[in-house]
Design a protein around this motif. Sequence first.
Motif, PDB file in Angstrom:
ATOM      1  N   PHE A  17       0.835  -1.200   0.000  1.00 53.04           N
ATOM      2  CA  PHE A  17       0.000   0.000   0.000  1.00 53.04           C
ATOM      3  C   PHE A  17       0.871   1.252   0.000  1.00 53.04           C
ATOM      4  CE2 PHE A  17      -2.121   3.486   2.187  1.00 53.04           C
ATOM      5  CZ  PHE A  17      -3.239   3.604   1.400  1.00 53.04           C
ATOM      6  N   SER A  18       0.462   2.228  -0.788  1.00 55.10           N
ATOM      7  CA  SER A  18       1.163   3.514  -0.729  1.00 55.10           C
ATOM      8  C   SER A  18       0.174   4.660  -0.876  1.00 55.10           C
ATOM      9  CB  SER A  18       2.206   3.591  -1.831  1.00 55.10           C
ATOM     10  OG  SER A  18       1.604   3.415  -3.081  1.00 55.10           O
ATOM     11  N   ASN A  22       4.744   7.896  -1.548  1.00 50.83           N
ATOM     12  CA  ASN A  22       5.575   7.194  -0.561  1.00 50.83           C
ATOM     13  C   ASN A  22       5.013   5.813  -0.235  1.00 50.83           C
ATOM     14  OD1 ASN A  22       3.509   7.765   1.159  1.00 50.83           O
ATOM     15  ND2 ASN A  22       4.638   9.127   2.491  1.00 50.83           N
ATOM     16  N   ASN A  23       5.859   4.834  -0.392  1.00 54.72           N
ATOM     17  CA  ASN A  23       5.454   3.448  -0.227  1.00 54.72           C
ATOM     18  C   ASN A  23       5.463   3.078   1.253  1.00 54.72           C
ATOM     19  OD1 ASN A  23       4.765   0.899  -0.825  1.00 54.72           O
ATOM     20  ND2 ASN A  23       6.300   0.649  -2.426  1.00 54.72           N
ATOM     21  N   LEU A  24       4.275   2.799   1.798  1.00 54.92           N
ATOM     22  CA  LEU A  24       4.181   2.599   3.235  1.00 54.92           C
ATOM     23  C   LEU A  24       4.335   1.121   3.612  1.00 54.92           C
ATOM     24  CD1 LEU A  24       3.884   4.328   5.671  1.00 54.92           C
ATOM     25  CD2 LEU A  24       1.425   4.193   5.452  1.00 54.92           C
ATOM     26  N   THR A  50      -2.998   3.697   9.434  1.00 60.00           N
ATOM     27  CA  THR A  50      -3.214   3.217   8.074  1.00 60.00           C
ATOM     28  C   THR A  50      -3.475   1.715   8.061  1.00 60.00           C
ATOM     29  OG1 THR A  50      -1.674   4.915   7.368  1.00 60.00           O
ATOM     30  CG2 THR A  50      -2.244   3.237   5.765  1.00 60.00           C
ATOM     31  N   LEU A  51      -2.719   0.974   8.854  1.00 58.96           N
ATOM     32  CA  LEU A  51      -2.894  -0.478   8.910  1.00 58.96           C
ATOM     33  C   LEU A  51      -4.314  -0.837   9.355  1.00 58.96           C
ATOM     34  CD1 LEU A  51      -1.629  -3.264   8.699  1.00 58.96           C
ATOM     35  CD2 LEU A  51      -0.959  -3.066  11.079  1.00 58.96           C
ATOM     36  N   THR A  52      -4.801  -0.168  10.387  1.00 66.76           N
ATOM     37  CA  THR A  52      -6.146  -0.507  10.865  1.00 66.76           C
ATOM     38  C   THR A  52      -7.207  -0.116   9.837  1.00 66.76           C
ATOM     39  OG1 THR A  52      -6.298   1.584  12.051  1.00 66.76           O
ATOM     40  CG2 THR A  52      -5.565  -0.309  13.291  1.00 66.76           C
ATOM     41  N   LYS A  53      -6.954   0.969   9.113  1.00 65.25           N
ATOM     42  CA  LYS A  53      -7.921   1.357   8.084  1.00 65.25           C
ATOM     43  C   LYS A  53      -7.934   0.349   6.945  1.00 65.25           C
ATOM     44  CE  LYS A  53      -8.353   6.245   8.898  1.00 65.25           C
ATOM     45  NZ  LYS A  53      -8.042   7.604   8.462  1.00 65.25           N
ATOM     46  N   LEU A  54      -6.766  -0.192   6.646  1.00 66.09           N
ATOM     47  CA  LEU A  54      -6.689  -1.233   5.617  1.00 66.09           C
ATOM     48  C   LEU A  54      -7.432  -2.485   6.070  1.00 66.09           C
ATOM     49  CD1 LEU A  54      -2.976  -0.800   4.578  1.00 66.09           C
ATOM     50  CD2 LEU A  54      -4.893  -0.727   3.007  1.00 66.09           C
ATOM     51  N   ILE A  55      -7.318  -2.806   7.342  1.00 67.82           N
ATOM     52  CA  ILE A  55      -7.991  -3.994   7.864  1.00 67.82           C
ATOM     53  C   ILE A  55      -9.505  -3.882   7.678  1.00 67.82           C
ATOM     54  CG2 ILE A  55      -8.571  -5.253   9.992  1.00 67.82           C
ATOM     55  CD1 ILE A  55      -5.735  -4.794  10.936  1.00 67.82           C
ATOM     56  N   THR A  60      -8.276   0.855   0.192  1.00 73.27           N
ATOM     57  CA  THR A  60      -7.987  -0.410  -0.485  1.00 73.27           C
ATOM     58  C   THR A  60      -6.499  -0.533  -0.773  1.00 73.27           C
ATOM     59  OG1 THR A  60      -9.163   0.796  -2.193  1.00 73.27           O
ATOM     60  CG2 THR A  60      -9.905  -1.429  -1.741  1.00 73.27           C
ATOM     61  N   PRO A  61      -5.955  -1.710  -0.520  1.00 69.58           N
ATOM     62  CA  PRO A  61      -4.532  -1.920  -0.806  1.00 69.58           C
ATOM     63  C   PRO A  61      -4.252  -1.933  -2.308  1.00 69.58           C
ATOM     64  CG  PRO A  61      -5.560  -3.957  -0.039  1.00 69.58           C
ATOM     65  CD  PRO A  61      -6.570  -2.887   0.107  1.00 69.58           C
ATOM     66  N   ASN A  62      -3.041  -1.567  -2.670  1.00 72.01           N
ATOM     67  CA  ASN A  62      -2.657  -1.625  -4.085  1.00 72.01           C
ATOM     68  C   ASN A  62      -2.527  -3.075  -4.531  1.00 72.01           C
ATOM     69  OD1 ASN A  62      -2.220   0.885  -3.092  1.00 72.01           O
ATOM     70  ND2 ASN A  62      -0.297   1.223  -4.138  1.00 72.01           N
ATOM     71  N   PHE A  63      -2.129  -3.906  -3.586  1.00 66.92           N
ATOM     72  CA  PHE A  63      -1.950  -5.321  -3.902  1.00 66.92           C
ATOM     73  C   PHE A  63      -2.119  -6.117  -2.608  1.00 66.92           C
ATOM     74  CE2 PHE A  63       0.500  -9.187  -4.536  1.00 66.92           C
ATOM     75  CZ  PHE A  63       0.058  -9.582  -5.781  1.00 66.92           C
TER      76      PHE A  63
END
Lengths: 227, 248
Positions: A17-18, A22-24, A50-55, A60-63
Amino acid sequence: MKKLVNDKFISISNLIFSYKKNNLFNNFNLSLDNNMFTSIIGENGSGKTTLTKLICGMITPNFGNVFIENRDVSKMNLSEVGNIIGYLFQNPEKQIFGESVIDELSFAMKFNGISIDIINGKVEHILEKFDLEEIKDQKCHLLSHGEKQRVALSTIFLKNPKYLILDEPTTGLDVLRKEMLYKLLNNIKNDGVGILMISHDLEFVDKLSDRIIMLENGRVIKDEYCS
Amino acid sequence: MSIVLKKENIDPRVKIFIVMCISTLAILINDIKFLSYVLSISILFTVGFKVNLYIVIKKFKRLFQMIFVIVIIQSIFNSEGAILISVFKITLLTDIGLIKGIEYILRMLIIISSALILSTSSSVVLLQGLLKCKIPYELAFMVCIGLRFIPILSEEIKDTFIAIQIRGIDIRKLKLKKKLELVSITLMPVVISTIDKSKKLSASIEARGFRKYLTRTSIYELKFSLKDFILIFSIIVLSSLIVFSYFK
Ligand SMILES: Nc1ncnc2c1ncn2[C@@H]1O[C@H](COP(=O)(O)OP(=O)(O)OP(=O)(O)O)[C@@H](O)[C@H]1O
Ligand SMILES: [Mg+2]
């Protein structure tokens, strides 16, 4: 095709995810159990929020994929996730919509068509549990930061979520309220609700956690189970 | 001590002038052919100013959808002209309605794409440009602040909708009346936080002595270069070409 099935409540696999450039997160893997109190620590900007929002699928993650109870989050509706996971934002103002505290508590239930009697009963119970009776008729936007946080937290508990994600729940709480929060979280933990908490308050983390994860620049640099 | 500033390539006044020319043309002209000429000129300039059109299209997807719906409604309710499609004697689409719809789309595209030219300048430089065009400082300042607030506002609205859904409310399943109610409720925190932000901003501006000194100096010196003159010349030539052939 090999299907990834495991008994983990939340699992994140090969996540990239970025934000803009900037690649996080680069190939991030993590799984979380439901019967555990997990804490995430790490310096500002290390990607905890950011991690919790992705969860939860808010971004949405890039991959890569995130699974909650073996269901792909990207294929779930945000409200479905919301019925499984209770999420406390880092800034509680973001999740307060009602005019008064009581309005705020009954807000989601009203929209989901739950009858007034049930709503009133639940609200009463929560008001007592969170020590909100004094301020129940106050206007929400006039509350202090700590009070807002407590209101936001209490609305989450109305749904009896299976899992909780709390983004810095202790910031802005006084000593007494922090003690109350500690007792509350401890009870919830004993009830078998899984919790993921982000916090900078190491003492608080130490008292509660079964597992502590340390993030730095989107990488896990420490992952310890406490006894 | 020396401050290294990134030099802006093109004078903001030139950009303002170009945008004004193009949007005036878009309003003056009522003809699909000429409007598409203007659109291509506008897109030419936006690409020339290195606007990333792909990102823009992704960002404004919703807006484009909305424009499209408006056009369809507009075309349907227009009953002048020859009938193209009709169902049970009810006219659905006429040629004039269709033409008006297409003109509307073209005009919106022209205005959006030309406005993008301004977004390539930072707000400080743009402010300086507006000032040099003899626009009063307070007014120019307000315009720039307003421009800065738009992305913040849209971000905030997005966040609010995420926060609502994570509360377990499925917006798509609600009835229309409830949906509207929800929107009106949720705009509350957005409005409150915006008012809050602007209050804080004005307090901090005042605390730093806004308007204490009557003449304001700037770290950015604006000067026309040869490139700027060429650009102005070319937009004037292009606009007059279009105007003359249109009103001939
Ligand atoms: N919406 C966004 N757009 C662009 N970059 C962002 C956005 N949100 C966060 N970032 C960047 O991503 C990085 C991680 O942010 P994040 O909010 O996850 O940090 P955090 O670990 O929660 O920090 P804190 O302890 O301060 O809350 C930061 O460098 C931040 O600047
Ligand atoms: Mg954070």
